[in-house]
Structure formats: C-alpha cells, structure tokens
Design a protein around this motif. Structure first.
Motif, PDB file in Angstrom:
ATOM      1  N   ALA A   1      -5.218 -56.930  14.119  1.00  0.00           N
ATOM      2  CA  ALA A   1      -6.129 -58.072  14.066  1.00  0.00           C
ATOM      3  C   ALA A   1      -7.111 -58.026  15.233  1.00  0.00           C
ATOM      4  CB  ALA A   1      -5.344 -59.373  14.103  1.00  0.00           C
TER       5      ALA A   1
ATOM      6  N   SER B   1      -9.467 -59.705  17.999  1.00  0.00           N
ATOM      7  CA  SER B   1      -9.570 -60.904  18.821  1.00  0.00           C
ATOM      8  C   SER B   1     -10.509 -60.604  19.971  1.00  0.00           C
ATOM      9  CB  SER B   1      -8.190 -61.309  19.363  1.00  0.00           C
ATOM     10  OG  SER B   1      -8.298 -62.446  20.208  1.00  0.00           O
ATOM     11  N   GLY B   2     -11.556 -61.427  20.099  1.00  0.00           N
ATOM     12  CA  GLY B   2     -12.528 -61.180  21.151  1.00  0.00           C
ATOM     13  C   GLY B   2     -13.262 -59.865  20.973  1.00  0.00           C
ATOM     14  N   ASN B   3     -13.465 -59.464  19.722  1.00  0.00           N
ATOM     15  CA  ASN B   3     -14.129 -58.211  19.363  1.00  0.00           C
ATOM     16  C   ASN B   3     -13.328 -56.975  19.791  1.00  0.00           C
ATOM     17  OD1 ASN B   3     -16.328 -56.973  17.987  1.00  0.00           O
ATOM     18  ND2 ASN B   3     -17.231 -56.389  19.962  1.00  0.00           N
TER      19      ASN B   3
ATOM     20  N   ALA C   1      -9.386 -54.837  19.212  1.00  0.00           N
ATOM     21  CA  ALA C   1      -8.122 -54.682  18.483  1.00  0.00           C
ATOM     22  C   ALA C   1      -7.261 -53.705  19.275  1.00  0.00           C
ATOM     23  CB  ALA C   1      -8.359 -54.150  17.073  1.00  0.00           C
TER      24      ALA C   1
ATOM     25  N   SER D   1      -7.847 -50.634  23.758  1.00  0.00           N
ATOM     26  CA  SER D   1      -8.329 -51.378  22.596  1.00  0.00           C
ATOM     27  C   SER D   1      -9.464 -50.644  21.899  1.00  0.00           C
ATOM     28  CB  SER D   1      -8.836 -52.764  23.013  1.00  0.00           C
ATOM     29  OG  SER D   1      -7.820 -53.544  23.600  1.00  0.00           O
TER      30      SER D   1
ATOM     31  N   ASP E   1     -12.990 -62.933  14.895  1.00  0.00           N
ATOM     32  CA  ASP E   1     -11.553 -63.018  15.188  1.00  0.00           C
ATOM     33  C   ASP E   1     -10.758 -63.173  13.890  1.00  0.00           C
ATOM     34  OD1 ASP E   1     -12.204 -62.907  17.826  1.00  0.00           O
ATOM     35  OD2 ASP E   1     -11.585 -64.954  18.322  1.00  0.00           O
ATOM     36  N   GLY E   2      -9.603 -62.540  13.840  1.00  0.00           N
ATOM     37  CA  GLY E   2      -8.747 -62.624  12.667  1.00  0.00           C
ATOM     38  C   GLY E   2      -9.018 -61.582  11.611  1.00  0.00           C
TER      39      GLY E   2
ATOM     40  N   ARG F   1     -12.862 -61.004   6.175  1.00  0.00           N
ATOM     41  CA  ARG F   1     -13.587 -61.160   7.430  1.00  0.00           C
ATOM     42  C   ARG F   1     -14.824 -62.025   7.231  1.00  0.00           C
ATOM     43  NH1 ARG F   1     -17.570 -56.420   8.458  1.00  0.00           N
ATOM     44  NH2 ARG F   1     -17.920 -55.543   6.402  1.00  0.00           N
TER      45      ARG F   1
END
Length: 213
Positions: free
Chosen positions: A61, A63-65, A67, A115, A124-125, A210
C-alpha cells in the motif's frame, strides 16, 4: 556438477574443491566454510535475475507517495498500478519531476532507501503490484530442498562460493576458472529471463483501486 542433496553434503563438496590435497586443509573450519557460503550467496542473489527467485506482489500500500520495499528484495523486475509498467529512474530525477509535474497517472518510480517512490504522486491506499527478484534464505539442511534456485542451478551456488574463497584459503590460479564458470551461469540465467520477458510481450494486469490526481 554439484550432486549434493543436503547442505551438509554441499559443504563437504565445497571443502574438497577448495582444499584438494593441501596439507593445511584443516585450516578450513566449518565456520570458515559458512562464511564463504554467506559471501557466495550474497553475491549470487545480487547478480542473478531468474524466474527461480522471482516473486510476485500485489499488497504493497502507498502512503505518503511511498511503498515499503519487501525485506527480501534484491532488484525490481516490473512494477505497476494495473496498467503500464512504471519506468525506473534515479531518486533525484523523481524529486525534480515532482516539483514541475505534480498531476496525472503515475509513470515513474525510484528506489529511495527502503521504499518505492513514485511520480506523478500516487494517492494513499493505492496498492502497487509487480514482481521482484528476492534474496532467498541462506541454505540449510532444512530448506535446501525448497530452494528453487538451488534445485535448478546447484553449480551457481558452488561456483559463487568458490569464487569468494580466496579471502580464506590460498587457491591460486583456480580463482580465475571458478569466476569464469560462475559468470557463465549468471549470464545464461539472466539471458533466459530476458528472452522470456521479450517473448511474453504485454502482460495482463489487474487494475489497482486508486485515485487519479
């Protein structure tokens, strides 16, 4: 060719090839053999791009651009969000791109520390999908039968270890031969993977859920 079916047997074969009839063969302890194997496996997983250590993923997932890269990751095979494969770029390139091109479908990614980092930005997500080349667990008697790469290419492990043994034992001119045999196996495996990817053409991908910025 290595015929060892157990890790213990593999170490015996490795020791025999390194020491031969050397009078100081006793200097090559089990601890030293384990160290040689550790260096050899680190080397081969860094070099090999094979279907035998290629792993699919679909549940990372964003998060904050970012993964999180899997812990056993060695190199990326393909990464996408259900459509086209993303293009790898250096981290600095992605940062510069984001400053001037903030919106649109994601097209690029970088490996930033531990990352994946995307451009344009991803909501996000969102779940990123793809495949990567994994560093499998170090060989043991308990897992050697389940290691697909070893079962397919035992000599890869043998010559990777032999080519790393010079730091531990005087092997002389044999090092060049062992390194050449190791590299031939690596080149063959990587070439086979490249041919398979070319023959497959466009792969089918499941769309990610997305938001498009």
């Amino acid at each position: 060719m290595s015929r060892a079916t157990t890790y213990t047997g593999f170490l015996v074969e490795l020791q025999r090839l390194i020491t031969g009839d050397e009078a100081n063969a006793s200097n090559l302890t089990s601890e030293t053999l384990e160290s040689i194997m550790a260096f050899g496996q680190r080397k081969l997983y860094r070099d090999v791009r094979s279907r035998h250590n290629e792993v699919a993923f679909s549940s990372l997932a964003v998060s904050g651009n970012l993964a999180t890269i899997p812990a056993d990751w060695e190199a990326t095979s393909v990464i996408h969000f259900g459509e086209h494969a993303l293009i790898p770029k250096p981290e600095d390139w992605v940062r510069d791109y984001l400053q001037s091109n903030a919106a649109g479908d994601c097209m690029y990614f970088a490996e930033a520390g531990g990352s994946f980092y995307f451009a344009p930005e991803v909501a996000d997500g969102t779940f990123v999908q793809g495949r990567y080349f994994a560093r499998l667990d170090d060989l043991t008697d308990d897992n050697i039968a389940a290691n697909a790469l070893y079962q397919a290419e035992p000599d890869l492990f043998l010559y990777a270890a032999l080519s790393e043994s010079a730091e531990f034992f005087p092997i002389g001119a044999r090092l060049q031969l062992w390194e050449a045999k190791y590299q031939r196996i690596v080149d063959r495996l990587n070439s086979a993977k490249d041919r398979a990817a070319y023959s497959a053409g466009r792969i089918q991908r499941q769309a990610s859920t997305r938001l498009i910025g």
